[in-house]
Design a protein around this motif. Structure first.
Motif, PDB file in Angstrom:
ATOM      1  N   ASP A  55      12.928   9.217  -0.650  1.00  0.00           N
ATOM      2  CA  ASP A  55      11.526   9.223   0.526  1.00  0.00           C
ATOM      3  C   ASP A  55      12.550   8.526   1.825  1.00  0.00           C
ATOM      4  N   THR A  56      13.237   7.662   1.909  1.00  0.00           N
ATOM      5  CA  THR A  56      13.450   7.097   2.836  1.00  0.00           C
ATOM      6  C   THR A  56      15.264   6.907   2.859  1.00  0.00           C
ATOM      7  N   PRO A  57      15.282   7.224   3.732  1.00  0.00           N
ATOM      8  CA  PRO A  57      17.188   6.478   4.543  1.00  0.00           C
ATOM      9  C   PRO A  57      16.981   5.059   4.470  1.00  0.00           C
ATOM     10  N   HIS A  58      16.101   4.431   4.614  1.00  0.00           N
ATOM     11  CA  HIS A  58      15.655   2.771   4.447  1.00  0.00           C
ATOM     12  C   HIS A  58      16.622   1.869   3.424  1.00  0.00           C
ATOM     13  N   PHE A  59      15.954   3.351   2.468  1.00  0.00           N
ATOM     14  CA  PHE A  59      16.290   2.474   1.252  1.00  0.00           C
ATOM     15  C   PHE A  59      16.551   0.686   1.135  1.00  0.00           C
TER      16      PHE A  59
ATOM     17  N   GLU B 253       0.695  -0.903  -0.305  1.00  0.00           N
ATOM     18  CA  GLU B 253      -0.496   0.347   0.057  1.00  0.00           C
ATOM     19  C   GLU B 253       1.092   1.294  -0.278  1.00  0.00           C
ATOM     20  N   TRP B 254       2.329   1.360   0.764  1.00  0.00           N
ATOM     21  CA  TRP B 254       3.011   2.105   0.501  1.00  0.00           C
ATOM     22  C   TRP B 254       2.960   2.511  -1.211  1.00  0.00           C
ATOM     23  N   ASN B 255       3.319   4.004  -1.520  1.00  0.00           N
ATOM     24  CA  ASN B 255       3.085   4.405  -2.975  1.00  0.00           C
ATOM     25  C   ASN B 255       1.922   3.927  -3.496  1.00  0.00           C
ATOM     26  N   ASP B 256       0.764   3.533  -2.597  1.00  0.00           N
ATOM     27  CA  ASP B 256      -0.010   3.155  -4.305  1.00  0.00           C
ATOM     28  C   ASP B 256      -0.752   3.776  -4.939  1.00  0.00           C
TER      29      ASP B 256
ATOM     30  N   TYR C 100      18.825  -1.103   3.063  1.00  0.00           N
ATOM     31  CA  TYR C 100      17.864  -2.004   4.149  1.00  0.00           C
ATOM     32  C   TYR C 100      16.165  -3.050   2.960  1.00  0.00           C
ATOM     33  N   ILE C 101      15.336  -1.394   2.792  1.00  0.00           N
ATOM     34  CA  ILE C 101      14.075  -2.168   2.654  1.00  0.00           C
ATOM     35  C   ILE C 101      14.810  -3.670   0.770  1.00  0.00           C
ATOM     36  N   CYS C 102      14.978  -2.361   0.241  1.00  0.00           N
ATOM     37  CA  CYS C 102      14.896  -3.321  -1.120  1.00  0.00           C
ATOM     38  C   CYS C 102      16.428  -4.604  -0.637  1.00  0.00           C
TER      39      CYS C 102
ATOM     40  N   GLY D   6       5.568  -3.936  -5.482  1.00  0.00           N
ATOM     41  CA  GLY D   6       5.633  -2.895  -4.031  1.00  0.00           C
ATOM     42  C   GLY D   6       6.926  -1.777  -5.361  1.00  0.00           C
ATOM     43  N   CYS D   7       6.829  -0.755  -4.771  1.00  0.00           N
ATOM     44  CA  CYS D   7       7.363   0.597  -4.903  1.00  0.00           C
ATOM     45  C   CYS D   7       8.477   1.127  -4.097  1.00  0.00           C
ATOM     46  N   VAL D   8       9.472   1.336  -3.854  1.00  0.00           N
ATOM     47  CA  VAL D   8      10.480   2.209  -2.694  1.00  0.00           C
ATOM     48  C   VAL D   8      11.395   2.948  -3.807  1.00  0.00           C
ATOM     49  N   ILE D   9      11.378   4.044  -3.233  1.00  0.00           N
ATOM     50  CA  ILE D   9      11.757   5.438  -3.615  1.00  0.00           C
ATOM     51  C   ILE D   9      13.125   6.088  -2.758  1.00  0.00           C
ATOM     52  N   GLN D  10      14.107   6.030  -2.766  1.00  0.00           N
ATOM     53  CA  GLN D  10      14.624   5.846  -2.055  1.00  0.00           C
ATOM     54  C   GLN D  10      15.009   7.553  -2.058  1.00  0.00           C
TER      55      GLN D  10
ATOM     56  N   VAL E  29      -0.628  -5.469   1.267  1.00  0.00           N
ATOM     57  CA  VAL E  29       0.190  -5.429   2.493  1.00  0.00           C
ATOM     58  C   VAL E  29       0.570  -4.202   2.762  1.00  0.00           C
ATOM     59  N   PRO E  30       0.665  -3.840   4.124  1.00  0.00           N
ATOM     60  CA  PRO E  30       0.953  -2.503   4.226  1.00  0.00           C
ATOM     61  C   PRO E  30       2.045  -1.306   3.680  1.00  0.00           C
ATOM     62  N   GLY E  31       3.452  -2.034   3.703  1.00  0.00           N
ATOM     63  CA  GLY E  31       4.897  -1.529   2.768  1.00  0.00           C
ATOM     64  C   GLY E  31       5.493  -2.808   2.503  1.00  0.00           C
ATOM     65  N   SER E  32       6.517  -2.907   1.263  1.00  0.00           N
ATOM     66  CA  SER E  32       7.350  -3.912   0.555  1.00  0.00           C
ATOM     67  C   SER E  32       7.750  -4.527   1.326  1.00  0.00           C
ATOM     68  N   PHE E  33       8.404  -4.271   2.914  1.00  0.00           N
ATOM     69  CA  PHE E  33       8.889  -4.980   3.715  1.00  0.00           C
ATOM     70  C   PHE E  33       8.111  -6.234   3.676  1.00  0.00           C
ATOM     71  N   GLU E  34       6.842  -5.994   4.054  1.00  0.00           N
ATOM     72  CA  GLU E  34       6.065  -7.291   4.049  1.00  0.00           C
ATOM     73  C   GLU E  34       5.531  -8.419   2.882  1.00  0.00           C
ATOM     74  N   LEU E  35       6.010  -7.666   2.479  1.00  0.00           N
ATOM     75  CA  LEU E  35       5.567  -8.338   0.430  1.00  0.00           C
ATOM     76  C   LEU E  35       6.188 -10.190   0.753  1.00  0.00           C
TER      77      LEU E  35
HETATM   78  N1  RBF Z   1       7.784   0.739   1.708  1.00  0.00           N
HETATM   79  C1  RBF Z   1       7.574   0.969   1.133  1.00  0.00           C
HETATM   80  O1  RBF Z   1       7.419   0.043   0.044  1.00  0.00           O
HETATM   81  N2  RBF Z   1       8.240   2.265   0.185  1.00  0.00           N
HETATM   82  C2  RBF Z   1       8.644   2.979   1.131  1.00  0.00           C
HETATM   83  O2  RBF Z   1       9.498   4.134  -0.079  1.00  0.00           O
HETATM   84  C3  RBF Z   1       9.038   2.437   1.909  1.00  0.00           C
HETATM   85  N3  RBF Z   1       9.850   3.788   2.800  1.00  0.00           N
HETATM   86  C4  RBF Z   1       9.676   3.794   4.419  1.00  0.00           C
HETATM   87  C5  RBF Z   1      10.471   5.032   4.835  1.00  0.00           C
HETATM   88  C6  RBF Z   1      10.602   5.079   6.107  1.00  0.00           C
HETATM   89  C7  RBF Z   1      11.282   5.778   6.937  1.00  0.00           C
HETATM   90  C8  RBF Z   1      10.125   3.429   7.261  1.00  0.00           C
HETATM   91  C9  RBF Z   1       9.965   3.877   8.240  1.00  0.00           C
HETATM   92  C10 RBF Z   1       8.991   2.924   6.253  1.00  0.00           C
HETATM   93  C11 RBF Z   1       9.311   2.804   4.950  1.00  0.00           C
HETATM   94  N4  RBF Z   1       7.950   1.282   4.177  1.00  0.00           N
HETATM   95  C12 RBF Z   1       8.109   1.825   2.414  1.00  0.00           C
HETATM   96  C13 RBF Z   1       7.538   1.137   4.957  1.00  0.00           C
HETATM   97  C14 RBF Z   1       8.168  -0.517   5.371  1.00  0.00           C
HETATM   98  O3  RBF Z   1       8.154  -1.297   3.506  1.00  0.00           O
HETATM   99  C15 RBF Z   1       7.689  -1.360   6.223  1.00  0.00           C
HETATM  100  O4  RBF Z   1       6.088  -1.522   5.594  1.00  0.00           O
HETATM  101  C16 RBF Z   1       7.671  -0.429   7.930  1.00  0.00           C
HETATM  102  O5  RBF Z   1       8.848  -0.190   7.626  1.00  0.00           O
HETATM  103  C17 RBF Z   1       6.695  -1.454   8.563  1.00  0.00           C
HETATM  104  O6  RBF Z   1       7.498  -2.764   8.310  1.00  0.00           O
END
Ligand code: RBF
Length: 156
Positions: free
Chosen positions: A91-95, A27-30, A97-99, A85-89, A59-65
């Motif tokens: 937008d997130t210092p977590h880029f 759902e993140w970046n829907d 780690y998440i990817c 999913g979509c993770v945008i660099q 799922v809430p975000g890509s991390f949950e995929l």
């Molecule tokens: N989830 C995405 O799918 N795309 C993102 O760009 C993204 N950016 C995030 C940035 C931060 C700072 C945090 C804390 C979470 C982000 N998430 C993003 C959500 C992540 O995938 C996951 O749902 C949450 O971390 C909860 O486990």
């Protein structure tokens, strides 16, 4: 590249009429993941899948995929899973780690379940690059994720 829908349409070695698919959508970046879903879903229908054989889970975000994919792949009746999913660099210092976590997690579900699980996750520098890959000038990576699982289902 996975190839385009056109490249396998009508040439697929198997019929996917009786195959069951799960599409997991972050759902993140829907605004990006919804067009990815449309691309993946329409491609399944075009390649012969039946509407009643396609289920969608959010799922809430890509991390949950990976967990979402594993729950679906664990079901006997599911033949293949498509993760979107979509993770945008920017937008997130977590880029990173998440990817990394998502890519590794999805790969593990493939091997553990022995079923195709597609990595349809955009990892881009900005929103513009994501839009270009979600039905824009660079195609739709959701559609390509569908092509990938169908090609993998052909490998017996
Ligand atoms: N989830 C995405 O799918 N795309 C993102 O760009 C993204 N950016 C995030 C940035 C931060 C700072 C945090 C804390 C979470 C982000 N998430 C993003 C959500 C992540 O995938 C996951 O749902 C949450 O971390 C909860 O486990």
């Amino acid at each position: 590249m996975a190839g385009t829908l056109k490249s396998i349409s009508g040439k697929s070695k198997i019929s996917i009429k009786s195959k069951r698919f799960a599409i997991i959508v972050a759902e993140w970046n829907d605004d990006i993941t919804e067009p990815l879903f449309e691309g993946a879903y329409q491609a399944l229908l075009e390649l012969g899948a039946k509407k009643e054989n396609i289920i969608r889970k959010n799922v809430p975000g890509s991390f949950e995929l990976p967990l979402g994919a594993q729950k679906m792949a664990d079901k006997k009746e599911i033949d293949a899973v498509i993760c979107l999913g979509c993770v945008i660099q920017g937008d997130t210092p977590h880029f990173d780690y998440i990817c990394q976590a998502v890519a590794y997690g999805i790969m593990k579900v493939n091997l553990k379940s022995n079923k195709p699980v597609a990595f349809g996750v955009l990892t881009t520098l900005n929103k513009k690059q994501a839009l270009e890959r979600a039905g824009g000038r660079l195609g739709n990576k959701g559609e390509e994720a569908t092509v990938t699982v169908v090609k993998m289902l052909e490998i017996q």
